[in-house]
Motif scaffolding. Structure first.
Motif, PDB file in Angstrom:
ATOM      1  N   UNK A   1       0.810  -1.313   0.000  1.00  0.00           N
ATOM      2  CA  UNK A   1      -0.021  -0.041   0.003  1.00  0.00           C
ATOM      3  C   UNK A   1       0.871   1.145  -0.135  1.00  0.00           C
ATOM      4  N   UNK A   2       1.990   1.276   0.441  1.00  0.00           N
ATOM      5  CA  UNK A   2       3.016   2.212   0.575  1.00  0.00           C
ATOM      6  C   UNK A   2       3.688   2.530  -0.580  1.00  0.00           C
ATOM      7  N   UNK A   3       4.605   1.393  -1.145  1.00  0.00           N
ATOM      8  CA  UNK A   3       5.418   1.692  -2.386  1.00  0.00           C
ATOM      9  C   UNK A   3       5.939   0.358  -2.803  1.00  0.00           C
ATOM     10  N   UNK A   4       4.908  -0.147  -3.628  1.00  0.00           N
ATOM     11  CA  UNK A   4       5.316  -1.569  -4.009  1.00  0.00           C
ATOM     12  C   UNK A   4       6.225  -1.609  -5.137  1.00  0.00           C
TER      13      UNK A   4
ATOM     14  N   UNK B   1      -6.226 -13.536   1.380  1.00  0.00           N
ATOM     15  CA  UNK B   1      -5.465 -12.354   1.418  1.00  0.00           C
ATOM     16  C   UNK B   1      -4.655 -12.234   0.494  1.00  0.00           C
ATOM     17  N   UNK B   2      -3.668 -13.499   0.380  1.00  0.00           N
ATOM     18  CA  UNK B   2      -2.694 -13.384  -0.590  1.00  0.00           C
ATOM     19  C   UNK B   2      -3.158 -13.157  -2.087  1.00  0.00           C
ATOM     20  N   UNK B   3      -4.278 -13.688  -2.344  1.00  0.00           N
ATOM     21  CA  UNK B   3      -5.026 -13.557  -3.571  1.00  0.00           C
ATOM     22  C   UNK B   3      -5.541 -11.986  -3.673  1.00  0.00           C
ATOM     23  N   UNK B   4      -5.966 -11.466  -2.858  1.00  0.00           N
ATOM     24  CA  UNK B   4      -6.642 -10.171  -2.870  1.00  0.00           C
ATOM     25  C   UNK B   4      -5.330  -9.202  -3.072  1.00  0.00           C
ATOM     26  N   UNK B   5      -4.200  -9.526  -2.511  1.00  0.00           N
ATOM     27  CA  UNK B   5      -3.005  -8.682  -2.540  1.00  0.00           C
ATOM     28  C   UNK B   5      -2.554  -8.706  -4.036  1.00  0.00           C
ATOM     29  N   UNK B   6      -2.940  -9.654  -4.842  1.00  0.00           N
ATOM     30  CA  UNK B   6      -2.633  -9.478  -6.376  1.00  0.00           C
ATOM     31  C   UNK B   6      -3.520  -8.242  -7.054  1.00  0.00           C
ATOM     32  N   UNK B   7      -4.622  -8.278  -6.461  1.00  0.00           N
ATOM     33  CA  UNK B   7      -5.697  -7.253  -7.079  1.00  0.00           C
ATOM     34  C   UNK B   7      -5.095  -5.948  -6.446  1.00  0.00           C
ATOM     35  N   UNK B   8      -4.689  -5.797  -5.228  1.00  0.00           N
ATOM     36  CA  UNK B   8      -4.168  -4.603  -4.683  1.00  0.00           C
ATOM     37  C   UNK B   8      -2.847  -4.214  -5.616  1.00  0.00           C
ATOM     38  N   UNK B   9      -1.913  -4.999  -5.867  1.00  0.00           N
ATOM     39  CA  UNK B   9      -0.772  -4.642  -6.659  1.00  0.00           C
ATOM     40  C   UNK B   9      -1.092  -4.038  -7.868  1.00  0.00           C
ATOM     41  N   UNK B  10      -2.083  -4.734  -8.646  1.00  0.00           N
ATOM     42  CA  UNK B  10      -2.343  -4.070  -9.944  1.00  0.00           C
ATOM     43  C   UNK B  10      -3.408  -3.117  -9.858  1.00  0.00           C
TER      44      UNK B  10
END
Lengths: 357, 357, 357, 357, 357
Positions: E200-203, E271-280
């Motif tokens: 969320x900060x700096x991928x 949550x790991x699957x959701x993190x992909x969405x967040x990354x994108x």
């Protein structure tokens, strides 16, 4: 329609408590009494629930329907008058219940969700039904009384409805509630098709909101309608004395309808999810389109502008043969223009090979 | 094919009501009577359903097939003539039913969905079948009569079909309906492979619509075919007197086919969903491609154009040694050109290191 | 709230070991004794658990509630005093347990998760309850005692709570715990609606973090609340002597509430997942918007700038008729300006046809 | 491998019909007879199926294996010779069947899918097995005979294989088929790891096609292997007289292998789906990278170029003090250059604060 | 950890074959004998498995533990010495088995997956346990002996461990294995939280690889730990004579732990699957940001540069009043600068209205 539609007591309230609510928009309460045997048929609006009491004692089928918003005190009286379980009365009061069936001693209590087909937006009302050996007491917290078609059939003696017991009337009520799903789903189906067309032709920003709203409404609908299946399944199992064997076959028909509605809802939900993918892909495609145009234009003109810039430079040293001698050439200008044309054609050729044109 | 294909009555209509429909495109009704024993075989087109009545009373197997659109009045007559349950008749009338099997006293009523393999687009018709101890009454609301192969086998006495009871004929009908799924699925399989090739080679805007349409058709197909599994499972459980033990093994074969069709459909659906991902990823990849070209061109020429712009400025103060003395240098112009070349090579080197070239 | 909230022993520790913990923020331990029959009611705060012992032997219903953080030594004493199983005591100590019910000889041990509705962020405490024929021993590791409403009802004799056995008190406790879900879910529902509005109107970077946090909290909530369903289902099966038949109907009501909460949670989770799609699609849409503006501006002005650049070139050979003769034309300048205007209109026409304007 | 691999008859064909196929690539048919008791072992290639007949009547275990493509007429003869059910023969003929087990009177018919580990691409052949009390008749429609290791074990008497009945031989065959999954899955595992490395390091356009192909193959594999679990489960239930109690423990071992293969397949499928996400995210990341470079370059040079353009304008009115007096300043040129430098540093500072550099 | 971790024989190998492996990194084999009754306790390292034989015959509980890599020949000897089933020995040898429980005559064989909490990366070892009426034989193919805490408890007589039978020791072993999941999951939980913060900060590019690796490890973990649930469920059903009733309650506690671990794993996976969405989404957001800056800069300066270009043109025809008369105007230059300023403010106003600033 908000996500959270249930009204509830503060945690720790005794079970069966009926709390006064602000008078809602559902209009005043009206009581309608229907009493019939194979021969007689009575249908009247009564002012007080007490007037119905004597009919219950008779050997006829009595159907008392309470339409509209009900106040706690009135409900408490009704509960005492007809000897209804306090937990059930609480469920009648606190609308937004999950549809369910509860079995009391010689009574069944059924809560169902009824779609309001006349409302412009999705609206779900609650129907609560008590059924005993020869009576049905029903509550509907919506504005319009949806049960008029049933009363007409009773009056006209159409079908076998008058000659059968209260369980067949219950079937009539349930069937009516379930079948309200079809026009609503038909409307949703048309809406999805319209959305799909928009989506593939020319999606706008509001299309996105429409898809999301659609997913939300389908989800709410599914939550309200899914338990109906279990209710009818429970009733049609045939192990309750109140539901006669003759009614079972009709309930099974109801069950088929309820499954068909769930099937459709699942399909709609799948397609609504797929529409999100289409929206995203379509946006990507259009972005590609836009960027290609920009890139072609920029890529062709940027080198040209650079060349024009070169010959706009002001180097001038009369003593130097290196100070932009091209500017003084006889064919300098046409040569530069020709060079530019060459670059343009080279670019076009390159883009064509890349299949960008 | 629209999402919502069911025809339904207004909620509150008595069960078993048959409402007249506008004459559809399914053509006129034709009635075909087949009556056979091990020795005899009769196959004729009759004008009125009444002519079939005497055959039912005989000891032979009688198969009456109604092909095409049927009117409410005609259906009502047929129901009375053959003593068929009103709820079932309603399901025959209101096409778009979910496939199902209903058990009546000494009769089974089966609704199935039949794919029209000759139609250019996906088209699903409804087949309704009543089976009793020695008769089958079937309805098909499509244009073409799909049961000709069965009649040929009956006539040719191929296999054991003539020596067995009505349940084996029922198996023949069900098997024919199920097996219509294979050519349709084969066509879908080929379509998916074609789409995949397009997708990986050169997706266009219409590819997106194709994928969405594919997902939609597979979803509709799944909704129509899924319940077949339950129907055959129910029939092959062997606890119904109408289905003889000898037919069970054939029904199990049917069941295998039905499962295989569902397996394929699920695979197709998974791949269609994956195709959306591929489309999106592919669009992203191409966008990268386009942007890289733009960036390279712009990044190389923008600084060059800036330099050319610098030396196009008109500073001129004959008294000032600071007024663009470069313009008067002997090697000014070639030096600038050389500097530009250096920048170009520096950029190219940088892009190569970034692996953009 | 972190993902991993369970406290646990190092692997290999003997079962039933109670390990001293650092004094948490849950405040000091307070013990509250309630003892009642139909006639009498006693409610007092006691200093040592030992004082409660005599009440247990009497024929009244005794409820001992331990509020706040408990130390290992104190817990060990309590276990011995009231003869509670060591494995259960370990579960009381190690908070963050999965809700469950364990059956011991003449005792039930129930662990539940209680939402703290007063906490600003999601906070889940653990409630552990032992129930025997005429006593309840409960532990709550949070700051606030949530059971005051129950004690008030006991004192006021509201409902049938005083005349019934310990199982009805247990129902009261469970009902209170379950119903704490409603205000929390109501708050979540409002939060989702607010997020949706932001999302469709003007999503910012923090919206993304909000959606992710929402998904995370709903997931944690689901993990804590899901097992409640099984607990109540187990209790309401009616095959445990400690749970009387009269309480079953109330537990079923609890079960309905618990299912309704899970239904809502699932809906929320679906919508939260859908919001990610909307965020992405919305970002895509806005990018399209931005790029379109850039492309239109760039595409219109780049060719114009190029033309201006052309006529800024310094070709001048007084002897050559090819050295930019346009510059000397009488109408040269207006012609060029006119040409540029033509280009602008051509572009605008092209963009309009592409529906970019 | 195409999606649709089943061969099927036109709908309406009588059950058990064997239709001649075009001679495939599976090579000619070869028949191999193995006949053994604890003492004797015979292994020979026979020309006609008829030669095997006498061995079946003896008290030994007889295993007749048909390798390669079989013609309808030959199959019909074999069916009559060994008294095999017509429906089963149809399944032998029409390859691409879903794996299954069918129970006939004193015979089991098993269809399984065998992976060809020697094929460069994924290839699935069909193995059909009939087992009776003392015989096994098997068909394999692939090119290579996979059962040589079994015959070697029979010849070498390794393990208990020779002393046990036909059911243990059946276990040997099933075990061999199941275990062919391990090398194939090992290869898939390595392929996934290679793809992952490519994906995270430097994905290209073909990576996308590879991921899609991988998902497709895993899906097909799953469809073919999933039913094996049910087959072995069915056999190891121990309620079939043909499967002795001593073989059950071995079949359970087989069952474990089959579950382990499905577990792996599911993992692979999950990772392949995740790879799509990684591809997309990675493309997005690289696009960001490219765009950042473009933006930095453009944003720095565009204002500079504008300034250079300003001082390239030709305003000159000797009478006006407003006609670009800067051009005549003593320090005009260095001042402009200094101003440009300031802009560059301002930009760089801004980009650094935005963390773009 | 690779995807495919199972070691397997070539298909067609006889069941129970033990094949010599290359000496792995798991260190040499060490044998540890523990023999105890309520009174006595013996704990010694032995050189050869034969030395343990006499202890098995005594009436004490004997626990023989084999730590480290084992060779085929040694294993074969052990199998014969203690009369262990060949299929089980094969599973001991071929590590990477799916956890399972097999029932032999008077023996249970259990395979479990043990997480190595000391390893820097995820590492799963295999523990194989044989339990008979009064003995346990266990194998662990990892480097460190994890069972020291158990031996300490046996020696210290802590809890009831010494007074109970071998089944309680088995519970101790299983409990220890299951509980190794908690520290590993705690570590994963922290890792996920750290990843979320980064995300969320700096991928960065490596964040993507971290998410994928996380999903992969969670998937592998799930595959290894999921079957534990079934194992403990099987043991705690209480229908095996080897597992006494007194141990069942402890196994149920184990079962709770195992379910809690699976619950956590599922949450982590979601949550790991959701993190992909967040990354994108996050990448999309940043791209928007970058493009907006570019667009604003370009859109403001491109028209200005064009105007500067216009007045840099060299039209000059002393005879024509149309040859850029503006250049000679008295206020020409300030007018142009003023016009440019107007454009800038117009643009800024437009961008503010579009909410881009």
């Amino acid at each position: 329609m908000p996500y959270f539609t249930k009204t509830y007591h503060p945690p720790g309230t005794p079970p069966g408590t009926l709390v006064e609510r602000a008078a809602g928009a559902a209009g005043a309460l009206s009581i309608r009494l229907v009493d019939y045997t194979d021969q007689d048929y009575l249908d009247k609006v009564v002012d007080h629930a007490d007037e119905c009491r004597p009919y219950l004692e008779r050997d006829s089928i009595t159907w008392i329907h309470f339409q509209g918003a009900i106040q706690a005190q009135a409900l408490r009286n009704i509960g005492e008058l007809f000897d209804l379980h306090a937990l059930a009365m609480e469920d009648v009061m606190n609308s937004g219940q999950r549809p369910k069936v509860d079995e009391y001693e010689d009574q069944l209590f059924i809560v169902m969700a009824m779609l309001d087909v006349q409302a412009p937006h999705m609206k779900v009302d609650q129907v609560s039904v008590f059924i005993g050996p020869n009576y049905i007491i029903s509550f509907h917290n919506g504005v319009h009384d949806p049960f008029d078609p049933l009363r007409k059939r009773l009056k006209k003696r159409s079908g076998r409805i008058r000659s059968l017991k209260a369980d067949y009337l219950l079937y009539g009520i349930i069937d009516l509630i379930i079948d309200h799903g079809f026009p609503v789903l038909e409307r949703f189906g048309e809406e999805i098709e319209t959305l799909e067309d928009t989506l593939l032709a020319a999606p706008t920003r509001s299309t996105l909101g429409d898809i999301h709203r659609l997913r939300r409404e389908l989800l709410l609908l599914r939550r309200m309608l899914w338990p109906h299946r279990d209710i009818i399944n429970y009733l049609s199992r045939g192990d309750n004395a109140l539901i006669g064997a003759g009614t079972l076959i009709y309930l099974r028909d109801c069950y088929d309808h309820s499954i068909q509605i769930m099937d459709l809802l699942e399909n709609y939900r799948d397609m609504a999810a797929s529409m999100h993918d289409v929206y995203l892909s379509s946006a990507s495609y259009r972005l590609n389109d836009v960027m290609r145009v920009l890139t072609i234009i920029a890529t062709i003109f940027i080198p040209l502008t650079f060349i024009a810039g070169i010959y706009g430079m002001n180097f001038e040293n009369p003593d130097s043969p290196w100070a932009m001698p091209e500017l003084g050439w006889y064919y300098g200008y046409p040569l530069v223009l020709g060079g530019m044309l060459l670059i343009v054609f080279g670019m076009l050729f390159y883009f064509r090979r890349k299949a960008w044109l």
